[in-house]
Write an enzyme that holds these catalytic residues in place. Sequence first.
Site, PDB file in Angstrom:
ATOM      1  N   ARG A 114      20.064  29.571  40.331  1.00 18.16           N
ATOM      2  CA  ARG A 114      19.574  28.188  40.254  1.00 18.16           C
ATOM      3  C   ARG A 114      18.064  28.096  40.049  1.00 18.16           C
ATOM      4  NH1 ARG A 114      24.072  28.369  42.688  1.00 18.16           N
ATOM      5  NH2 ARG A 114      23.159  30.265  43.522  1.00 18.16           N
ATOM      6  N   THR A 115      17.327  28.809  40.884  1.00 17.17           N
ATOM      7  CA  THR A 115      15.876  28.594  40.870  1.00 17.17           C
ATOM      8  C   THR A 115      15.294  29.036  39.533  1.00 17.17           C
ATOM      9  OG1 THR A 115      15.936  29.022  43.236  1.00 17.17           O
ATOM     10  CG2 THR A 115      13.773  28.987  42.199  1.00 17.17           C
TER      11      THR A 115
ATOM     12  N   LYS B 231       6.461  52.098  37.657  1.00 15.41           N
ATOM     13  CA  LYS B 231       5.535  53.245  37.512  1.00 15.41           C
ATOM     14  C   LYS B 231       4.508  53.253  38.634  1.00 15.41           C
ATOM     15  CE  LYS B 231       5.650  52.199  32.604  1.00 15.41           C
ATOM     16  NZ  LYS B 231       4.788  51.574  31.576  1.00 15.41           N
TER      17      LYS B 231
ATOM     18  N   ARG C 250       9.380  34.701  42.497  1.00 18.63           N
ATOM     19  CA  ARG C 250      10.239  34.992  43.657  1.00 18.63           C
ATOM     20  C   ARG C 250      10.074  36.460  43.998  1.00 18.63           C
ATOM     21  NH1 ARG C 250      16.444  33.379  44.560  1.00 18.63           N
ATOM     22  NH2 ARG C 250      15.350  31.429  45.012  1.00 18.63           N
TER      23      ARG C 250
ATOM     24  N   HIS D 119      10.648  28.514  50.962  1.00 20.34           N
ATOM     25  CA  HIS D 119      11.228  28.178  49.657  1.00 20.34           C
ATOM     26  C   HIS D 119      10.864  26.712  49.384  1.00 20.34           C
ATOM     27  CE1 HIS D 119      13.639  28.377  46.204  1.00 20.34           C
ATOM     28  NE2 HIS D 119      14.806  28.776  46.696  1.00 20.34           N
TER      29      HIS D 119
END
Length: 301
Positions: free
Chosen positions: A50-51, A79, A100, A128
Amino acid sequence: MPKNLISIQDLTKDEILHILDVAREFEANREQDFLAGKVVACLFFEPSTRTRLSFESAVNRLGARVIGFPDNRNTSQTKGETLEDTIRIVSNYVDMIVMRHPVAGAAATAASVASVPVVNAGDGANQHPTQTLLDLYAIRKTQGRLEGLDIDMVGDLKYGRAVHSLVEALRYFSPRFTFTSPEELDMPKKYLDMLDRDGVPYTRTGRIEDGLDSCDILYMTRVQQERFPDKEEYDKVKDVYRLTASMLGGVRPNMKIMHPLPRVNEIATDVDSTPYAYYFQQAGGGMYVRMAIIACLLGYR
Ligand code: CP
């Protein structure tokens, strides 16, 4: 408006209400060109449906373009590049970063080195804030107001970042909370202390039946498997609550069931066709709210 949106506490009550009003404007007319010529990076170091997709759709609908990744397996972090260096570099390419990350505090770290605005799309079990804004949008739309509501939060209140941000935002609106969770998944003390300081009333219970018939919003949550240090601990609580249609006989007529999604077992599918289920519409509104967040942080009224 602040430069960054890392915590819901970055916004005043008036700024929250302004973003909700702009979201309503965008829902009425979703084809906008306010961000034509801009580029937004969506950097997702942790899974999302969703986000990420609602942010990407929001960017496109505002006339901007998106770069980014849905996981970091193909980035130079494999790396050994640090998050800070990654953000410094991406800052050169874009006008805003949406990120996120599984580590609590990672969004604040990113903002501390970024030369462009950073929006926290979820950092570990911490915050959030964009979910909270879409939750408030859904609450206002279904109840006609944000003030003075009875809110019952159910499930994983310890690791659920969506409930942490939502509690912080709702305290502006004189709520009465019920926190329904097993002891192992209680709302963290820092949020209870905050409510005590602000004089916001709350009760705590382990039984879902206790708050069901006396709330305006039943905010269900998933037990956050990925945050448990120990699989055995997760197995003990994973199915602690399961809401079914047969449990809804005595609820208030205006009551709506919300959930940040994804759901696992905590809401049976027979609830979906009841007039109380609102979780899919809630997620749908997220696109307009994220359009509003991006636009407001980049200078739209
Ligand atoms: N509610 C939410 O954050 O969903 P996603 O994990 O799918 O983005």
